[in-house]
Design a protein around this motif. Sequence first.
Motif, PDB file in Angstrom:
ATOM      1  N   GLU A 280       0.827  -1.156  -0.052  1.00  0.00           N
ATOM      2  CA  GLU A 280       0.018   0.092   0.021  1.00  0.00           C
ATOM      3  C   GLU A 280       0.768   1.235   0.067  1.00  0.00           C
ATOM      4  O   GLU A 280       0.495   2.230  -0.318  1.00  0.00           O
ATOM      5  N   ARG A 281       1.974   1.267   0.320  1.00  0.00           N
ATOM      6  CA  ARG A 281       2.973   2.428   0.330  1.00  0.00           C
ATOM      7  C   ARG A 281       3.262   2.919  -0.991  1.00  0.00           C
ATOM      8  O   ARG A 281       3.729   3.942  -1.133  1.00  0.00           O
ATOM      9  N   LEU A 282       3.104   1.950  -1.746  1.00  0.00           N
ATOM     10  CA  LEU A 282       3.410   2.236  -3.245  1.00  0.00           C
ATOM     11  C   LEU A 282       2.180   2.961  -4.086  1.00  0.00           C
ATOM     12  O   LEU A 282       2.207   3.320  -5.316  1.00  0.00           O
ATOM     13  N   MET A 283       1.084   3.031  -3.363  1.00  0.00           N
ATOM     14  CA  MET A 283      -0.437   3.576  -3.836  1.00  0.00           C
ATOM     15  C   MET A 283       0.035   5.305  -4.209  1.00  0.00           C
ATOM     16  O   MET A 283       0.553   6.060  -3.774  1.00  0.00           O
ATOM     17  N   GLU A 284      -0.911   5.630  -4.958  1.00  0.00           N
ATOM     18  CA  GLU A 284      -0.948   7.070  -5.576  1.00  0.00           C
ATOM     19  C   GLU A 284      -1.423   7.851  -4.574  1.00  0.00           C
ATOM     20  O   GLU A 284      -1.776   7.473  -3.506  1.00  0.00           O
ATOM     21  N   ILE A 285      -1.027   9.156  -4.559  1.00  0.00           N
ATOM     22  CA  ILE A 285      -1.347  10.226  -3.411  1.00  0.00           C
ATOM     23  C   ILE A 285      -2.812  10.166  -3.346  1.00  0.00           C
ATOM     24  O   ILE A 285      -3.662  10.075  -4.346  1.00  0.00           O
ATOM     25  N   ALA A 286      -3.412  10.249  -2.419  1.00  0.00           N
ATOM     26  CA  ALA A 286      -4.902  10.242  -1.999  1.00  0.00           C
ATOM     27  C   ALA A 286      -5.143  11.697  -2.197  1.00  0.00           C
ATOM     28  O   ALA A 286      -4.473  12.592  -1.697  1.00  0.00           O
ATOM     29  N   LEU A 287      -5.986  11.859  -3.021  1.00  0.00           N
ATOM     30  CA  LEU A 287      -6.663  13.298  -3.436  1.00  0.00           C
ATOM     31  C   LEU A 287      -8.068  13.538  -2.852  1.00  0.00           C
ATOM     32  O   LEU A 287      -8.587  14.882  -3.421  1.00  0.00           O
ATOM     33  N   GLY A 288      -8.578  12.936  -2.199  1.00  0.00           N
ATOM     34  CA  GLY A 288      -9.872  13.206  -1.641  1.00  0.00           C
ATOM     35  C   GLY A 288     -10.880  13.525  -2.705  1.00  0.00           C
ATOM     36  O   GLY A 288     -11.262  13.022  -3.778  1.00  0.00           O
ATOM     37  N   ASP A 289     -11.648  14.896  -2.695  1.00  0.00           N
ATOM     38  CA  ASP A 289     -12.413  15.234  -3.601  1.00  0.00           C
ATOM     39  C   ASP A 289     -12.120  15.510  -4.901  1.00  0.00           C
ATOM     40  O   ASP A 289     -13.052  15.567  -5.717  1.00  0.00           O
ATOM     41  N   TRP A 290     -10.961  15.532  -5.305  1.00  0.00           N
ATOM     42  CA  TRP A 290     -10.313  15.565  -6.485  1.00  0.00           C
ATOM     43  C   TRP A 290     -10.414  14.373  -7.252  1.00  0.00           C
ATOM     44  O   TRP A 290     -10.619  14.599  -8.597  1.00  0.00           O
ATOM     45  N   GLN A 291     -10.541  13.168  -6.623  1.00  0.00           N
ATOM     46  CA  GLN A 291     -10.393  12.089  -7.404  1.00  0.00           C
ATOM     47  C   GLN A 291     -11.826  12.051  -8.208  1.00  0.00           C
ATOM     48  O   GLN A 291     -13.009  12.308  -7.937  1.00  0.00           O
TER      49      GLN A 291
ATOM     50  N   VAL B 128       7.317   6.524   0.905  1.00  0.00           N
ATOM     51  CA  VAL B 128       8.316   5.713  -0.054  1.00  0.00           C
ATOM     52  C   VAL B 128       9.513   5.432   0.704  1.00  0.00           C
ATOM     53  O   VAL B 128      10.082   4.464   0.354  1.00  0.00           O
ATOM     54  N   ALA B 129      10.001   6.566   1.392  1.00  0.00           N
ATOM     55  CA  ALA B 129      11.253   6.164   2.192  1.00  0.00           C
ATOM     56  C   ALA B 129      11.217   4.842   3.036  1.00  0.00           C
ATOM     57  O   ALA B 129      12.117   4.174   3.218  1.00  0.00           O
ATOM     58  N   SER B 130       9.953   4.814   3.776  1.00  0.00           N
ATOM     59  CA  SER B 130       9.607   3.704   4.728  1.00  0.00           C
ATOM     60  C   SER B 130       9.831   2.454   3.869  1.00  0.00           C
ATOM     61  O   SER B 130      10.607   1.267   4.114  1.00  0.00           O
TER      62      SER B 130
ATOM     63  N   VAL C   4       9.365  -2.805  -9.621  1.00  0.00           N
ATOM     64  CA  VAL C   4       8.392  -2.173  -8.756  1.00  0.00           C
ATOM     65  C   VAL C   4       7.259  -1.307  -9.809  1.00  0.00           C
ATOM     66  O   VAL C   4       7.759  -0.558 -10.692  1.00  0.00           O
ATOM     67  N   VAL C   5       6.144  -1.491  -9.764  1.00  0.00           N
ATOM     68  CA  VAL C   5       5.285  -0.871 -10.461  1.00  0.00           C
ATOM     69  C   VAL C   5       4.270   0.063  -9.663  1.00  0.00           C
ATOM     70  O   VAL C   5       3.687  -0.345  -8.578  1.00  0.00           O
ATOM     71  N   THR C   6       4.453   1.199  -9.962  1.00  0.00           N
ATOM     72  CA  THR C   6       3.422   2.352  -9.101  1.00  0.00           C
ATOM     73  C   THR C   6       2.828   3.224  -9.863  1.00  0.00           C
ATOM     74  O   THR C   6       2.584   3.209 -11.182  1.00  0.00           O
ATOM     75  N   HIS C   7       2.998   4.720  -9.253  1.00  0.00           N
ATOM     76  CA  HIS C   7       2.270   5.924  -9.864  1.00  0.00           C
ATOM     77  C   HIS C   7       3.018   7.074 -10.123  1.00  0.00           C
ATOM     78  O   HIS C   7       4.222   7.025  -9.449  1.00  0.00           O
ATOM     79  N   GLY C   8       2.754   8.152 -10.501  1.00  0.00           N
ATOM     80  CA  GLY C   8       3.383   9.259 -10.872  1.00  0.00           C
ATOM     81  C   GLY C   8       4.105  10.026  -9.741  1.00  0.00           C
ATOM     82  O   GLY C   8       5.267  10.259  -9.806  1.00  0.00           O
ATOM     83  N   VAL C   9       3.203  10.369  -9.013  1.00  0.00           N
ATOM     84  CA  VAL C   9       3.539  11.169  -7.766  1.00  0.00           C
ATOM     85  C   VAL C   9       4.380  10.249  -6.808  1.00  0.00           C
ATOM     86  O   VAL C   9       5.613  10.879  -6.485  1.00  0.00           O
ATOM     87  N   VAL C  10       4.233   9.132  -6.857  1.00  0.00           N
ATOM     88  CA  VAL C  10       5.075   8.023  -5.930  1.00  0.00           C
ATOM     89  C   VAL C  10       6.494   8.284  -6.801  1.00  0.00           C
ATOM     90  O   VAL C  10       7.511   8.438  -5.868  1.00  0.00           O
ATOM     91  N   LEU C  11       6.646   8.048  -7.905  1.00  0.00           N
ATOM     92  CA  LEU C  11       8.216   8.124  -8.660  1.00  0.00           C
ATOM     93  C   LEU C  11       8.407   9.642  -8.502  1.00  0.00           C
ATOM     94  O   LEU C  11       9.567   9.622  -8.249  1.00  0.00           O
TER      95      LEU C  11
END
Length: 202
Positions: free
Chosen positions: A78-89, A129-131, A147-154
């Motif tokens: 789960e640490r590789l998930m994209e940034i949570a964006l709340g109401d933007w999503q 990501v550091a963790s 590792v397969v992840t998302h833009g902001v994580v990268l």
Amino acid sequence: MLHLYIIRHGETEWNTEKRMQGRLDSDLTEKGRNAALLLGERLKDTVFDRIISSPSQRTMDTAQLVRGKRPISFETDERLMEIALGDWQGKTEDEIKALFPSQYDLYWNHPTLYENPEGERFIDVMERVASFLEELVNTTPSGNVLVVTHGVVLKTLYLLCRNAPIDQLWDPPFMHGTSLTIVKLHEGRKELVLEGCMAHCR
């Protein structure tokens, strides 16, 4: 010495609509699936000790396509998930800009100041990501890991490798779908060996 082969998921339907995904999901496009297959062909001679994906469907689908017929299962973290964006999503960039103009400006132009009451800050993503990296080095100190992840994580990973501030988050390169980044981890150092490469799609 540990080598990370880190890729962003393939292009999705919402990517083509400029719709923010965050923790929501949309299907890979045909272009996204084909690019993942091409990357899998590019990496066919690389032996991976582990394959680790964000649990989002778009990343797991990409991981399966890149893995191909390799007899290796993939894990999720789960640490590789994209940034949570709340109401933007689920909203388009134009909709977000109209509804949340000041937040939108901070997101793109002053990322250190960006906050989302219903989501995460960029520093939150960087910390997880550091963790992830710290634990990975302890459990798999050598070999190759996909590792397969998302833009902001990268993007936060790049900051960690460069010891750079969050205000440099959006500096080049752009993270295209299935772009390949290789990071070498050795004796506490993080070295970017390849950055956002799309050679498999040329």
